[in-house]
Write an enzyme that holds these catalytic residues in place. Structure first.
Site, short mmCIF file in Angstrom:
data_model
loop_
_atom_site.label_atom_id
_atom_site.label_comp_id
_atom_site.label_asym_id
_atom_site.label_seq_id
_atom_site.Cartn_x
_atom_site.Cartn_y
_atom_site.Cartn_z
N PHE A 173 88.09 53.78 63.76
CA PHE A 173 87.86 55.19 63.42
C PHE A 173 87.14 55.26 62.09
O PHE A 173 87.33 54.39 61.24
CB PHE A 173 89.19 55.94 63.34
N ASN B 293 98.91 58.82 52.16
CA ASN B 293 97.88 59.83 52.43
C ASN B 293 98.41 60.83 53.45
O ASN B 293 99.54 60.72 53.91
CB ASN B 293 96.59 59.15 52.92
#
Ligand code: C5P
Length: 422
Positions: free
Chosen positions: A339, A220
């Protein structure tokens, strides 16, 4: 421009050690820059370094004879090696090869440079440089961690193209970056009453890379900037920091121990190992949710007459949830910060993750906002945390990731006492 009073290098005596890496050609520029910053520079080269750059080049640039041998009667009659060790304020080794790191980590004194390192009480700094596989090797990582424990400051290495044709971590920091690191005023170093002094913070950062075959992978766009900013902030606040990083092109923050990994499974293994004994665990990495069931041994070929290709994927472990779960069973209790990158319903999804993954705090980002989040230098966040009084939150406006990181670490430190109870 740096003024002389603000330049902590002015008038310092630097012993520049050069070992046998191709990056040694950059040491000539480094010597020049150090001279320009007002340092006295003396150079010591290992035997192998002289195959890459000549002592005469460094002599011409520094105006001082270059030392290459421990057993040189003529040189010893001048400034003996113990005198040279006492002379130095800073020993800076650039490049530091894997071999030199190994010898220093063992406390060996088998040539002039390693002997000087043992004999000197100077501040010790090195800029490692080597092939990416050599840097990643568990033995080199062990030596890097040992050297950091012994008081060495490691600058870099940076990631990128390598002279050998590989791409990855192991490039020596550029001479300008090394001097910039050295020139920072001492006041920026952690001080005695730094709020995170004595704490060990472990941070995962960057993407993971899941191989499909020897040449392809799933990954990613995570740049690692936020995780590296957190590592910098935690180190500046006095913590011992271990950064478990996926493949990124960022150099290691000063004073931070870095463990490079590629896959989610490798990140998982490193996280489990370190989480048991740390105080704060921060999962900032963008871990690939899935990996190939089995990476193909050979390059997957296009098949004539077939338009599609089906890949069989399996789920990766949820690293942070595993760390949060593990701590209860093991009795170790790191404060776990996660996160959440969301494109809608930020607060609801973040609260769900906070509870479901049994986190103590979550940093939620709206990644649909332009100029923020993935790859950007700025970010905004919603902080949610759980403590003895229930759940609380704070909204942090758009700001540089470095500032945001500081706010996140400070909030986590604030939550540490009293320790969270679930
Ligand atoms: O579930 P989601 O991927 O949105 O959760 C993000 C949080 O979980 C981040 O803190 C991330 O580092 C962590 N995570 C993890 N292992 C995974 C997936 C996510 O540690 N396999």
């Amino acid at each position: 421009m740096t003024t002389q009073s603000a330049n902590r290098l002015f008038g310092r005596r630097i012993l520049l050690g050069i070992s046998a890496g191709i990056a040694a050609y950059k040491s000539a520029q480094l010597a020049r820059l150090l001279k320009q910053a007002g340092c006295e520079v003396r150079v010591v080269m290992t035997e192998g370094a002289q195959a890459f750059i000549t002592p005469l080049t460094l002599q011409a640039l520094t105006g001082e004879a270059v030392r290459t041998s421990l057993l040189d009667p003529e040189a010893e009659a001048g400034m003996g090696h113990i005198e040279l060790a006492r002379w130095a304020d800073i020993i800076l080794i650039a490049p530091a090869t894997a071999d030199l790191m190994a010898r220093l980590a063992q406390g060996m004194a088998d040539d002039l440079l390693t002997t000087l390192c043992l004999a000197s009480e100077a501040e010790k700094i090195m800029a490692p440089a080597m092939n990416q596989a050599m840097w990643r090797h568990v033995a080199t990582q062990r030596n890097a961690a040992r050297l950091a424990q012994d008081g060495w400051r490691l600058l870099g290495p940076a990631s990128g193209d390598q002279a050998c044709g590989d791409v990855g971590p192991g490039r020596m920091l550029e001479p300008e970056a090394i001097v910039a690191e050295l020139i920072q005023p001492i006041s920026e170093a952690p001080h005695e009453n730094a709020p995170a002094q004595g704490l060990h913070v472990v941070i995962t950062a960057g993407p993971t890379r899941e191989p499909l075959d020897p040449v392809r992978y799933l990954s990613n766009h995570s740049s690692g900037k936020m995780g590296f900013a957190l590592a910098t902030a935690a180190a500046e606040l006095g913590a011992r920091v271990t950064l478990i990083s996926g493949p990124v092109s960022l150099s290691t923050p000063a004073g931070v121990e870095r463990i490079d990994v590629e896959t989610a499974l490798q990140m998982h293994e490193a996280s489990r190992r370190l989480a048991a004994s740390c105080d704060i665990f921060i999962g900032c990495a963008a871990v690939a949710d899935y990996r190939a069931e089995a990476a193909a041994e050979h390059k997957i070929k296009k098949r004539e007459g077939e338009d599609g290709l089906t890949l069989s994927l399996v789920k990766n472990p949820d690293i942070i949830a595993d760390v949060a779960k593990q701590r209860d069973a093991a009795g170790g209790r790191p404060f776990v910060v996660g996160f959440a990158a969301e494109t809608r319903d930020l607060e609801a999804y973040a609260r769900d993750k906070l509870v479901r993954k049994r986190l103590d705090m979550i940093v939620a980002n709206d990644v649909s906002a332009a100029g923020l989040g993935f790859g950007a230098d700025d970010n905004a966040a919603l902080l949610l945390w759980r403590n003895g009084e229930g759940e609380s939150g704070a909204s942090l406006p758009p700001q540089p990731k470095t500032q945001l990181a500081r706010a996140v670490i400070e909030r986590a430190l604030g939550c540490l006492t009293p320790r969270p109870v679930h």
